[in-house]
Design an enzyme around this catalytic site. Sequence first.
Site, PDB file in Angstrom:
ATOM      1  CG  ASP A  12      -1.809   1.222   1.295  1.00 36.95           C
ATOM      2  OD1 ASP A  12      -2.960   1.109   0.855  1.00 36.95           O
ATOM      3  OD2 ASP A  12      -1.360   2.286   1.778  1.00 36.95           O
ATOM      4  CE1 TYR A  54       0.789   8.270   2.576  1.00 36.42           C
ATOM      5  CE2 TYR A  54       0.997   5.992   1.861  1.00 36.42           C
ATOM      6  CZ  TYR A  54       0.306   6.978   2.547  1.00 36.42           C
ATOM      7  OH  TYR A  54      -0.855   6.672   3.196  1.00 36.42           O
ATOM      8  CE  LYS A  77      -3.755   4.984   0.873  1.00 33.59           C
ATOM      9  NZ  LYS A  77      -2.344   4.521   0.869  1.00 33.59           N
ATOM     10  CG  HIS A 115      -4.599  10.041   0.257  1.00 30.33           C
ATOM     11  ND1 HIS A 115      -3.266  10.019  -0.067  1.00 30.33           N
ATOM     12  CD2 HIS A 115      -4.663   9.610   1.540  1.00 30.33           C
ATOM     13  CE1 HIS A 115      -2.553   9.596   0.972  1.00 30.33           C
ATOM     14  NE2 HIS A 115      -3.380   9.347   1.958  1.00 30.33           N
TER      15      HIS A 115
END
Length: 302
Positions: free
Chosen positions: A66, A71, A96, A129
Amino acid sequence: MGSTLLRWRRLSMSTWESRKVLRVPTVPLANGLNIPMLGLGTSHHGGFSHEAVVFALQQCGIYHIDTAKRYGCESLLQKAIKDSGVKREDLWITTKLWISDYGYENAKRACAESCKRLGVEYLDLYLMHWPDAHIPGKSSREVRAETWKAMEELYDKGLCRSIGVSNFLIEHLEQLKEDCHITPHVNQVEYHPFQRPQDLVNYCRSKNIVFEGYCPLAKGEALSHPNIVHLAQKYGRTPAQICIRWSIQNGIVTIPKSTKPERIMENCQVFDFRLEKEDMECLESMNIDRKVIHLTYPLWKG
């Protein structure tokens, strides 16, 4: 307790190599696909470990990864996946869509960019998200609907094998149901003993939306709670395993994060024991609706 857990860890490390790769149970989605019940989360907090991802894939059989555009590690994951030697068809890759990419055209472009960074031709799961959305002249609801329609098109074309949302509340899911055609396959939300949104879990299950929980250790805060420490002693396990087992035993797809191979190995070993009913209830009684993840940056910035 410390000596008991150290002995457990030494035994675990010495016997792990002789074990077969873990077979992680799966949960069926509404579209017939099966999502692995345990995954490896990644994050921009705490850094990224190439070694840890390769270890999870090669040694632990954790094929559910994930991540998210936010990120900043999609490109790093591409290299880790390649170096692991695991076939693409054996993986479950979730990423996401960040809020700065909301909107019909933006979402389609962002999906293609994420695929390129990850080095894949399709995503197993693509998530919006956050429910918050900021586009001048449009309400958040209008932006969510417009974005979700792009997600539906990506799904119809096979670029995303399943689509879902993250951090959506019941009101957001209800609005999406009214405005769009495809019900999200997954809703990924913070879930741990201090934060157990059972009403949302029940709602998702009533709509055939799989509930996925992130931050199962409450960013480490749960590991020192007396109730969890006591149960770790009782079962001869670690506090982390108690938290993860509790989440999985509640039927939650669970994605703990770690950058340390030994912790990932520890987090995997949760399918060979069960918590007794009274111990499940003890952990459930710890819920105080306390989130440990907070969005502290402006939502409209990417």
